[in-house]
Design an enzyme around this catalytic site. Sequence first.
Site, PDB file in Angstrom:
ATOM      1  N   ARG A 152       0.852  -1.184   0.000  1.00  0.00           N
ATOM      2  CA  ARG A 152       0.000   0.000   0.000  1.00  0.00           C
ATOM      3  C   ARG A 152       0.896   1.245   0.000  1.00  0.00           C
ATOM      4  O   ARG A 152       1.703   1.426   0.915  1.00  0.00           O
ATOM      5  CB  ARG A 152      -0.899  -0.007   1.249  1.00  0.00           C
ATOM      6  CG  ARG A 152      -1.697   1.247   1.385  1.00  0.00           C
ATOM      7  CD  ARG A 152      -2.663   1.247   2.555  1.00  0.00           C
ATOM      8  NE  ARG A 152      -3.277   2.559   2.543  1.00  0.00           N
ATOM      9  CZ  ARG A 152      -3.311   3.401   3.568  1.00  0.00           C
ATOM     10  NH1 ARG A 152      -2.833   3.056   4.751  1.00  0.00           N
ATOM     11  NH2 ARG A 152      -3.838   4.585   3.430  1.00  0.00           N
ATOM     12  N   HIS A 203      -3.275  10.862   0.514  1.00  0.00           N
ATOM     13  CA  HIS A 203      -2.744  10.704   1.880  1.00  0.00           C
ATOM     14  C   HIS A 203      -2.294  12.102   2.321  1.00  0.00           C
ATOM     15  O   HIS A 203      -1.115  12.353   2.569  1.00  0.00           O
ATOM     16  CB  HIS A 203      -1.602   9.686   1.874  1.00  0.00           C
ATOM     17  CG  HIS A 203      -1.250   9.126   3.233  1.00  0.00           C
ATOM     18  ND1 HIS A 203      -1.369   7.795   3.550  1.00  0.00           N
ATOM     19  CD2 HIS A 203      -0.770   9.715   4.355  1.00  0.00           C
ATOM     20  CE1 HIS A 203      -0.970   7.584   4.803  1.00  0.00           C
ATOM     21  NE2 HIS A 203      -0.597   8.744   5.311  1.00  0.00           N
ATOM     22  N   GLU A 216      -7.431   8.232   6.147  1.00  0.00           N
ATOM     23  CA  GLU A 216      -7.710   8.892   7.425  1.00  0.00           C
ATOM     24  C   GLU A 216      -8.336  10.283   7.276  1.00  0.00           C
ATOM     25  O   GLU A 216      -7.716  11.302   7.638  1.00  0.00           O
ATOM     26  CB  GLU A 216      -6.426   8.963   8.267  1.00  0.00           C
ATOM     27  CG  GLU A 216      -5.831   7.599   8.546  1.00  0.00           C
ATOM     28  CD  GLU A 216      -4.616   7.620   9.477  1.00  0.00           C
ATOM     29  OE1 GLU A 216      -4.161   8.711   9.850  1.00  0.00           O
ATOM     30  OE2 GLU A 216      -4.135   6.535   9.827  1.00  0.00           O
ATOM     31  N   ASN A 270      -7.271   1.624   9.878  1.00  0.00           N
ATOM     32  CA  ASN A 270      -5.943   1.934  10.432  1.00  0.00           C
ATOM     33  C   ASN A 270      -6.074   1.932  11.944  1.00  0.00           C
ATOM     34  O   ASN A 270      -6.837   2.722  12.504  1.00  0.00           O
ATOM     35  CB  ASN A 270      -5.465   3.318   9.970  1.00  0.00           C
ATOM     36  CG  ASN A 270      -5.201   3.361   8.478  1.00  0.00           C
ATOM     37  OD1 ASN A 270      -5.376   2.369   7.774  1.00  0.00           O
ATOM     38  ND2 ASN A 270      -4.777   4.515   7.993  1.00  0.00           N
ATOM     39  N   TYR A 281      -4.074   1.793  15.765  1.00  0.00           N
ATOM     40  CA  TYR A 281      -2.850   1.899  16.561  1.00  0.00           C
ATOM     41  C   TYR A 281      -3.098   1.730  18.058  1.00  0.00           C
ATOM     42  O   TYR A 281      -2.287   1.142  18.755  1.00  0.00           O
ATOM     43  CB  TYR A 281      -2.167   3.256  16.324  1.00  0.00           C
ATOM     44  CG  TYR A 281      -1.585   3.357  14.927  1.00  0.00           C
ATOM     45  CD1 TYR A 281      -0.290   2.920  14.680  1.00  0.00           C
ATOM     46  CD2 TYR A 281      -2.341   3.841  13.865  1.00  0.00           C
ATOM     47  CE1 TYR A 281       0.250   2.978  13.401  1.00  0.00           C
ATOM     48  CE2 TYR A 281      -1.809   3.898  12.586  1.00  0.00           C
ATOM     49  CZ  TYR A 281      -0.519   3.463  12.357  1.00  0.00           C
ATOM     50  OH  TYR A 281       0.015   3.513  11.088  1.00  0.00           O
ATOM     51  N   GLU A 305      -3.294  -0.173   8.133  1.00  0.00           N
ATOM     52  CA  GLU A 305      -2.117   0.296   8.890  1.00  0.00           C
ATOM     53  C   GLU A 305      -2.187  -0.261  10.296  1.00  0.00           C
ATOM     54  O   GLU A 305      -3.247  -0.206  10.938  1.00  0.00           O
ATOM     55  CB  GLU A 305      -2.070   1.829   9.013  1.00  0.00           C
ATOM     56  CG  GLU A 305      -1.688   2.563   7.773  1.00  0.00           C
ATOM     57  CD  GLU A 305      -1.608   4.074   7.998  1.00  0.00           C
ATOM     58  OE1 GLU A 305      -1.370   4.528   9.141  1.00  0.00           O
ATOM     59  OE2 GLU A 305      -1.789   4.797   7.007  1.00  0.00           O
TER      60      GLU A 305
HETATM   61  O1  IFM Z   1       2.555   7.971   9.785  1.00  0.00           O
HETATM   62  C1  IFM Z   1       1.177   7.944   9.974  1.00  0.00           C
HETATM   63  C2  IFM Z   1       0.469   7.739   8.652  1.00  0.00           C
HETATM   64  O2  IFM Z   1       0.793   8.721   7.730  1.00  0.00           O
HETATM   65  C3  IFM Z   1      -1.021   7.746   8.846  1.00  0.00           C
HETATM   66  N1  IFM Z   1      -1.431   6.883   9.908  1.00  0.00           N
HETATM   67  C4  IFM Z   1      -0.729   6.940  11.153  1.00  0.00           C
HETATM   68  C5  IFM Z   1       0.765   6.846  10.912  1.00  0.00           C
HETATM   69  C6  IFM Z   1       1.521   6.900  12.247  1.00  0.00           C
HETATM   70  O3  IFM Z   1       1.239   8.075  12.922  1.00  0.00           O
END
Ligand code: IFM
Length: 443
Positions: free
Chosen positions: A69, A113, A158, A290, A292, A352
């Site tokens: 990606r 992006h 995002e 995505n 985290y 992500e």
């Molecule tokens: O680096 C970023 C990415 O550009 C978008 N998602 C989160 C990542 C980590 O912060």
Amino acid sequence: MSSGLTFGVATSAYQIEGGRFVDGKGESIWDRFADSGRMPESGDVACDHYNRWQEDVELMAELGVAAYRFSIAWTRVIPDGRGEVNQKGLDFYDRLVDGLLNVGIKPFPTLYHWDLPQALEDEGGWTRRSTVDAFTKYAAAVAARLGDRVSNWITHNEPWVAAYLGHLDGVFAPGRTSWDDALAAGHHILLSHGRAVPVLRAAGAERVGIALDCRPVHPATDCDEDIAAARHFDGFRNRWFFDPVFGMGYPEDMLAAYRERGRISGTTIPADRPGDIDGIASAIDFLGLNYYTSLPISADRGDELDYSGVPPGRNPPEGYTEMGWPNTPQALTDYLRHINETYAPPSIHITENGASYSDGPGLDGRVRDQRRIDYLADHVDAVMAARESGVPVDGYFVWSLLDNLEWVEGYRQRFGLIHVDNATGTRTPKDSYRWYRDLIAGG
Ligand code: IFM
């Protein structure tokens, strides 16, 4: 037993490409933001992927990923955002796509992006409806060139970040700071997603998705105030984008809350405009998620933007990454189940997931990044747990292939499976690269 997942890696154009002034590229809002001193470093050179892409494709081939990606820089393709297509800019992505296909890696390009052409920002950027039309034409130009070889497309990355960090908080480009701008930008980004889906399909796309970021939340205590605060934060951070993409329109409770707080004035979200809500809800083939971290929410905190983990920095407390984000894999399983029950997407790719730890080469040159391995292993397990309970998760992309420019955090935050020496550009696969290679080889 095979996991059934497509394993991949992810990057984005401004964070890795460099090549700012070559082959007719135009200025983006991030170029301008960096030039104005609002970031510690710029993406002018970044990982020099524009010149070193073949080496990077070889590293991916050795890693054994099935998919890559990456994002396309609008300013390479249409330097001023609208008008003439710059074939030289498209040539780069053409070569990259062929290079990937030659080694059996499926390209998953993302059209946006966050790197809007500055010329469009000068006209109002995403706060203006005309940017939706410009994006649709840009999507058509890219698809006309790559659509014969690319089957999987992602429209936006995002939208929450682009809309709110870029237009409300102002910490991201273009640095605007108003609710009006944030809500209008979010609306137009979503609408441009919906408009681009049929354009991509017409050019041969087999599967089209959008990559939504999420912050699953839970109330910090079981008191009514914290429960209400968590519900509100979930509306602000998650439901505002997920609901309309899946045909449910903007959440009523949030519309009411924003009206009550005076954030929606007249035409800020032209949600009532005939066709917009249906336009956003173009059927997608997969949801990109995505993920985290997740957060506890309590009513005694400040406004919606006032939530993170601990301050970013080296040597975070155990259980946190260097971004200051708590490591919460179980919440990924729970959120995937919630997404499946609430929106029933046909397929989900984790587009992500990854962790920032700045471990560098030791005296022997080896990068021992065990904390990243632990983070990734726990999250792959979390995905598998969701999959085994019937959630259609089909792909998992590690963020990121390379250590790269972490936006306003600069190069000190390192998410890569491959260490990049910022002075020389030298790539050194980390222990996590070998761990991921073995995981993929094992199925
Ligand atoms: O680096 C970023 C990415 O550009 C978008 N998602 C989160 C990542 C980590 O912060």
